[in-house]
Design a protein around this motif. Structure first.
Motif, PDB file in Angstrom:
ATOM      1  N   LEU A 259      35.927 113.337 -33.058  1.00  0.00           N
ATOM      2  CA  LEU A 259      35.009 112.535 -33.856  1.00  0.00           C
ATOM      3  C   LEU A 259      35.764 111.766 -34.940  1.00  0.00           C
ATOM      4  CD1 LEU A 259      32.052 111.986 -33.923  1.00  0.00           C
ATOM      5  CD2 LEU A 259      31.759 113.855 -35.527  1.00  0.00           C
TER       6      LEU A 259
ATOM      7  N   PRO B 205      26.384 107.641 -31.984  1.00  0.00           N
ATOM      8  CA  PRO B 205      25.321 106.651 -31.934  1.00  0.00           C
ATOM      9  C   PRO B 205      25.587 105.541 -32.951  1.00  0.00           C
ATOM     10  CG  PRO B 205      24.542 108.754 -32.817  1.00  0.00           C
ATOM     11  CD  PRO B 205      25.921 108.963 -32.320  1.00  0.00           C
ATOM     12  N   ARG B 206      25.562 104.302 -32.479  1.00  0.00           N
ATOM     13  CA  ARG B 206      25.858 103.185 -33.407  1.00  0.00           C
ATOM     14  C   ARG B 206      24.759 102.156 -33.331  1.00  0.00           C
ATOM     15  NH1 ARG B 206      31.598 102.904 -30.921  1.00  0.00           N
ATOM     16  NH2 ARG B 206      32.466 104.798 -31.775  1.00  0.00           N
TER      17      ARG B 206
ATOM     18  N   MET C 147      40.333 106.088 -27.443  1.00  0.00           N
ATOM     19  CA  MET C 147      40.888 106.900 -28.509  1.00  0.00           C
ATOM     20  C   MET C 147      40.606 108.375 -28.260  1.00  0.00           C
ATOM     21  SD  MET C 147      42.755 106.484 -31.067  1.00  0.00           S
ATOM     22  CE  MET C 147      43.233 104.886 -31.564  1.00  0.00           C
ATOM     23  N   SER C 148      39.327 108.694 -28.070  1.00  0.00           N
ATOM     24  CA  SER C 148      38.988 110.102 -27.947  1.00  0.00           C
ATOM     25  C   SER C 148      39.103 110.546 -26.493  1.00  0.00           C
ATOM     26  CB  SER C 148      37.572 110.338 -28.447  1.00  0.00           C
ATOM     27  OG  SER C 148      36.676 109.615 -27.644  1.00  0.00           O
TER      28      SER C 148
ATOM     29  N   THR D  23      26.087  97.113 -37.345  1.00  0.00           N
ATOM     30  CA  THR D  23      27.413  96.784 -37.838  1.00  0.00           C
ATOM     31  C   THR D  23      27.506  96.964 -39.342  1.00  0.00           C
ATOM     32  OG1 THR D  23      26.717  94.510 -37.930  1.00  0.00           O
ATOM     33  CG2 THR D  23      27.998  95.170 -36.013  1.00  0.00           C
ATOM     34  N   THR D  24      26.364  96.948 -40.014  1.00  0.00           N
ATOM     35  CA  THR D  24      26.409  97.118 -41.469  1.00  0.00           C
ATOM     36  C   THR D  24      26.506  98.594 -41.795  1.00  0.00           C
ATOM     37  OG1 THR D  24      24.020  97.193 -41.474  1.00  0.00           O
ATOM     38  CG2 THR D  24      25.058  95.079 -41.948  1.00  0.00           C
ATOM     39  N   SER D  25      26.947  98.887 -42.990  1.00  0.00           N
ATOM     40  CA  SER D  25      27.061 100.289 -43.366  1.00  0.00           C
ATOM     41  C   SER D  25      25.816 100.738 -44.102  1.00  0.00           C
ATOM     42  CB  SER D  25      28.293 100.501 -44.221  1.00  0.00           C
ATOM     43  OG  SER D  25      28.078  99.947 -45.483  1.00  0.00           O
ATOM     44  N   GLY D  26      25.832 102.003 -44.499  1.00  0.00           N
ATOM     45  CA  GLY D  26      24.654 102.672 -44.999  1.00  0.00           C
ATOM     46  C   GLY D  26      23.983 102.000 -46.186  1.00  0.00           C
ATOM     47  N   THR D  27      22.664 102.117 -46.214  1.00  0.00           N
ATOM     48  CA  THR D  27      21.905 101.654 -47.370  1.00  0.00           C
ATOM     49  C   THR D  27      20.987 102.785 -47.808  1.00  0.00           C
ATOM     50  OG1 THR D  27      20.449 100.638 -45.750  1.00  0.00           O
ATOM     51  CG2 THR D  27      21.904  99.174 -46.968  1.00  0.00           C
TER      52      THR D  27
ATOM     53  N   GLY E 175      24.305 108.914 -42.762  1.00  0.00           N
ATOM     54  CA  GLY E 175      23.893 107.696 -43.459  1.00  0.00           C
ATOM     55  C   GLY E 175      24.682 106.460 -43.084  1.00  0.00           C
ATOM     56  N   ARG E 176      25.457 106.502 -41.983  1.00  0.00           N
ATOM     57  CA  ARG E 176      26.321 105.402 -41.563  1.00  0.00           C
ATOM     58  C   ARG E 176      27.291 104.984 -42.662  1.00  0.00           C
ATOM     59  NH1 ARG E 176      23.628 102.964 -37.065  1.00  0.00           N
ATOM     60  NH2 ARG E 176      21.405 103.402 -37.110  1.00  0.00           N
TER      61      ARG E 176
ATOM     62  N   MET F 157      32.270  96.190 -34.299  1.00  0.00           N
ATOM     63  CA  MET F 157      33.239  96.501 -35.353  1.00  0.00           C
ATOM     64  C   MET F 157      32.686  96.087 -36.705  1.00  0.00           C
ATOM     65  SD  MET F 157      35.854  98.028 -34.121  1.00  0.00           S
ATOM     66  CE  MET F 157      37.025  97.907 -35.479  1.00  0.00           C
ATOM     67  N   ARG F 158      33.169  96.745 -37.676  1.00  0.00           N
ATOM     68  CA  ARG F 158      32.770  96.411 -39.027  1.00  0.00           C
ATOM     69  C   ARG F 158      33.520  95.178 -39.508  1.00  0.00           C
ATOM     70  NH1 ARG F 158      30.009 100.829 -40.829  1.00  0.00           N
ATOM     71  NH2 ARG F 158      30.096 102.393 -39.214  1.00  0.00           N
TER      72      ARG F 158
ATOM     73  N   ARG G 172      27.109 104.231 -48.941  1.00  0.00           N
ATOM     74  CA  ARG G 172      28.207 103.741 -48.092  1.00  0.00           C
ATOM     75  C   ARG G 172      29.321 104.770 -47.950  1.00  0.00           C
ATOM     76  NH1 ARG G 172      29.747  98.451 -51.174  1.00  0.00           N
ATOM     77  NH2 ARG G 172      31.115  98.029 -49.390  1.00  0.00           N
TER      78      ARG G 172
ATOM     79  N   GLU H 109      30.841 103.943 -44.609  1.00  0.00           N
ATOM     80  CA  GLU H 109      32.066 103.235 -44.217  1.00  0.00           C
ATOM     81  C   GLU H 109      33.300 103.928 -44.777  1.00  0.00           C
ATOM     82  OE1 GLU H 109      32.598  99.352 -46.457  1.00  0.00           O
ATOM     83  OE2 GLU H 109      30.413  99.592 -46.494  1.00  0.00           O
TER      84      GLU H 109
ATOM     85  N   LEU I 226      27.917 112.085 -42.137  1.00  0.00           N
ATOM     86  CA  LEU I 226      27.938 110.879 -41.295  1.00  0.00           C
ATOM     87  C   LEU I 226      26.572 110.251 -41.087  1.00  0.00           C
ATOM     88  CD1 LEU I 226      30.442 111.990 -38.503  1.00  0.00           C
ATOM     89  CD2 LEU I 226      30.874 110.616 -40.547  1.00  0.00           C
TER      90      LEU I 226
ATOM     91  N   GLU J 295      37.315 108.841 -33.501  1.00  0.00           N
ATOM     92  CA  GLU J 295      36.306 107.841 -33.185  1.00  0.00           C
ATOM     93  C   GLU J 295      35.873 107.068 -34.419  1.00  0.00           C
ATOM     94  OE1 GLU J 295      32.369 108.722 -31.112  1.00  0.00           O
ATOM     95  OE2 GLU J 295      33.874 109.955 -30.102  1.00  0.00           O
TER      96      GLU J 295
ATOM     97  N   LEU K 204      21.532 107.229 -38.989  1.00  0.00           N
ATOM     98  CA  LEU K 204      21.744 107.451 -37.564  1.00  0.00           C
ATOM     99  C   LEU K 204      20.595 108.296 -37.034  1.00  0.00           C
ATOM    100  CD1 LEU K 204      25.516 108.482 -37.515  1.00  0.00           C
ATOM    101  CD2 LEU K 204      24.545 106.355 -36.659  1.00  0.00           C
TER     102      LEU K 204
ATOM    103  N   ASP L 259      18.371 103.488 -43.274  1.00  0.00           N
ATOM    104  CA  ASP L 259      18.635 103.233 -41.859  1.00  0.00           C
ATOM    105  C   ASP L 259      19.654 104.246 -41.336  1.00  0.00           C
ATOM    106  OD1 ASP L 259      18.723 101.998 -39.400  1.00  0.00           O
ATOM    107  OD2 ASP L 259      20.303 100.606 -40.020  1.00  0.00           O
TER     108      ASP L 259
ATOM    109  N   ASP M 131      36.110 103.117 -35.144  1.00  0.00           N
ATOM    110  CA  ASP M 131      34.911 102.382 -35.524  1.00  0.00           C
ATOM    111  C   ASP M 131      35.097 101.640 -36.843  1.00  0.00           C
ATOM    112  OD1 ASP M 131      32.450 101.711 -34.600  1.00  0.00           O
ATOM    113  OD2 ASP M 131      31.395 103.287 -35.693  1.00  0.00           O
TER     114      ASP M 131
ATOM    115  N   ARG N  29      37.662 106.463 -36.984  1.00  0.00           N
ATOM    116  CA  ARG N  29      38.738 105.519 -37.291  1.00  0.00           C
ATOM    117  C   ARG N  29      38.623 104.297 -36.389  1.00  0.00           C
ATOM    118  NH1 ARG N  29      44.483 107.883 -36.545  1.00  0.00           N
ATOM    119  NH2 ARG N  29      43.628 108.365 -34.513  1.00  0.00           N
TER     120      ARG N  29
END
Lengths: 268, 318
Positions: free
Chosen positions: B185, A16-17, A1-2, A20-24, B160-161, B1-2, B91, B163, B158, B188, B122, B120, B192, B190
């Motif tokens: 970015l 950085p990944r 993509m990029s 798979t879960t999103s933020g908490t 805080g990760r 992937m989510r 989120r 969605e 970004l 990227e 980044l 948690d 993700d 998208r």
């Protein structure tokens, strides 16, 4: 993509990944304590605020010991002076310093941004209260330590009542500072909180007891939060007594200013 | 992937927002949003396009929970954003139009502080490196350029990760370097699987980034679709602009191609705007021949988002 990021000259490393879960959100206590620490450090690093929080109270303490200003109110200058200077510290941190910082954060959209993070609006306010308490603790150590060096001997049985008064007093002045910062422009907040601080310090029963003021103004001054805190602290630390009226006055100010701030505080 | 979800990340229907009372209007309320409709999905860039004052930022603020809607429905990840719990806010990443950055703080100190609000986040150093924040980590935020501030605000959104990411005018004030970084970015994010919702008044941004565009005008959604759908034109072949370069000072003879708007943008640089047909091009070639000129460059452009915007709103976007 990029595409390779050649134009920027920066490595086009992926974000950085590894999750798979999103933020908490961090736990509430962690958020509030971290924000409190962050704001406290910001206050202590700011030169003007440091002057207001530490230098001016120290100067006031020394001036009150070397001049006969307080001779009418007790046998020991330092014993009468120290509680008043601690009240002054509470005002400078909770009202003036915190109010100015909040006013400018509001102008720059910092309050709006932080309220979209897990910290949220309530966390932001609680964090400010923690910051005020932390800076006040530093002031207590520095100013109290200096006062002890100058011969201060507070009544031990007055320590607990004094701590209670400082707690309610900082709640009242924090609410008042938020009320001003949340309703006026930051420049106006700067002017108003400094002016009120000077007026209350000079004639609000903080350093010079309300009883020492002209009889015509004394009843008005004695219901001010400044006088309740100053006189309450003197009653506690000079005589070892809890002043219930001072407590009630401070509680009333904390409640009214808190409600007014909730009603009128503008976040943007 | 989510985890793929079928429910939209953001749903807005019939959104109404009143401001006021406004003193200069005898204390009346002003309706700034009057029926905005919007859907944003995971793995897509959704663009709110509109002129300044169209209601884009207010729409975002209602979606972010910064404003309470006066009417209509706003659902962010299935919940009411105005009553968002800390876990819902975790989120969602937000980049405000004015940044919301404290000027006296150093960039990385702010980013670390924002990161500390999440359990948690980044890794701050990786994110800072990716956005080039370490180049200016040692100065206070007030000394940063507009593009540097935008990159920092993006990092704060970004870290805080999230969605769902809201970016209000992300390309405002961006230098070419920052623009490349930020646009890469966004693509990227998208890829993700994030739902990216951004506002812009720059048609170029929308054309480059958008999977789906909502055109907002006068506080309501007036058109929507992919860029291809919006620029498709069934009545003509869709060619809207012809540019050519030749000697300066030419003027179309009166009566020739009256339906086209002509402009010599710079000496020797000509633009013709309007619905163009093959016949028009033939007339033009004849005219060039009669003047004895041969253009050194000719280009045709299809209907652009700008044309769409002009057709819908009757005014230019800027």
């Amino acid at each position: 993509m990029s595409s390779p990021d050649t134009a920027s000259g920066l490595p086009a490393a992926p974000l950085p990944r590894g999750r798979t879960t999103s933020g908490t959100a961090a736990p509430l206590s962690a958020r509030v304590l971290r924000h409190g620490g962050y704001e406290a450090l910001a206050m202590l690093r700011n030169g003007e605020q440091l002057v207001l929080a530490i230098v001016l109270p120290l100067l006031a303490l020394v001036a009150l010991v070397v001049t006969p200003l307080l001779d009418a109110y007790g046998p020991s200058r330092i014993d009468v002076a120290a509680p008043g200077v601690l009240a002054l510290c509470t005002m400078s941190t909770a009202f003036t310093g915190q109010g100015i910082a909040t006013g400018f954060d509001r102008r720059y959209g910092v309050l709006r941004f932080l309220s979209t993070t897990p910290l949220g609006r309530s966390g932001l306010i609680l964090g400010k209260a923690v910051a005020v308490a932390a800076v006040l603790a530093v002031q207590l150590v520095v100013i109290g330590g200096a006062a002890l060096l100058l011969g201060w001997s507070p009544r031990p049985e007055g320590i607990l009542p004094a701590a209670l008064l400082l707690l309610v007093g900082s709640a009242a002045f924090t609410s008042l500072g938020l009320l001003v910062a949340g309703t006026l422009r930051p420049e106006a907040t700067l002017a108003v909180t400094n002016l009120v601080w000077i007026l209350l310090a000079a004639a609000g029963g903080v350093i010079i007891p309300a009883t020492g003021l002209p009889a015509a103004v004394e009843p008005f001054v004695s219901i001010l939060p400044s006088s309740a805190l100053g006189d309450g602290l003197r009653n506690a630390l000079v005589d070892g007594a809890l002043d219930p009226l001072a407590c009630l006055v401070l509680l009333a100010w904390a409640t009214l200013a808190g409600l007014a701030a909730i009603r009128w505080f503008k976040w943007s | 992937m989510r985890v793929p979800t079928t429910a939209p990340a953001l749903e807005i229907d019939g959104l109404i927002k009143d401001f006021g009372p406004v003193g200069s209007l005898d204390g009346r309320m002003v309706r700034v949003l009057d029926g905005v409709h919007l859907r944003a999905s995971h793995g897509a860039v959704t663009v709110l396009l509109g002129a300044n004052g169209a209601g884009k930022t207010t729409t975002l603020e209602c979606a972010q929970g910064l404003q309470r809607a006066d009417g209509g429905v706003v659902r962010l990840l299935g919940q009411d954003p105005y009553r968002a719990s800390p876990d819902l806010r975790a989120r969602v990443g937000v980049m405000l139009q004015d940044g919301g950055l404290p000027p006296s703080v150093r960039p990385l100190a702010l980013l670390r502080h924002v990161a500390s609000m999440y359990s948690d986040p980044l890794p701050v150093d990786d994110l800072a490196g990716r956005l080039g924040l370490d180049e200016f980590g040692a100065v206070s935020i007030r000394r940063l350029s507009g593009g540097q501030k935008q990159r920092l605000a993006l990092a704060c959104a970004l870290v805080g990760r999230p969605e769902v990411v809201f970016l209000d005018e992300p390309s405002a004030g961006l230098d070419p370097q920052s623009r490349t970084i930020v646009f890469d970015l966004i693509r990227e994010l998208r890829a993700d699987g994030l739902a990216v919702v951004l506002t812009t008044h720059l048609l170029d941004d929308a054309q480059k980034l958008a999977d789906y565009v909502y055109i907002v005008e006068g506080g309501r959604t007036v058109a929507e679709g992919t860029v291809a759908e919006l620029t498709a034109d069934s009545e003509t072949d869709g060619i809207r602009e012809l540019r050519f370069e030749t000697v300066p000072g030419l003027t179309l003879p009166p009566g020739l191609l009256p339906h086209l708007h002509q402009l010599e943008s710079e000496p020797g640089q000509y633009v013709l705007r309007g619905t163009l047909t093959a016949e028009d091009v033939a007339y033009l070639a004849t005219w060039w021949a009669s003047c004895g000129v041969m253009p050194t460059a000719i280009s045709l452009a299809p209907r652009s988002l700008e044309d769409v915007f002009l057709d819908i709103s009757g005014r230019s976007i800027r």
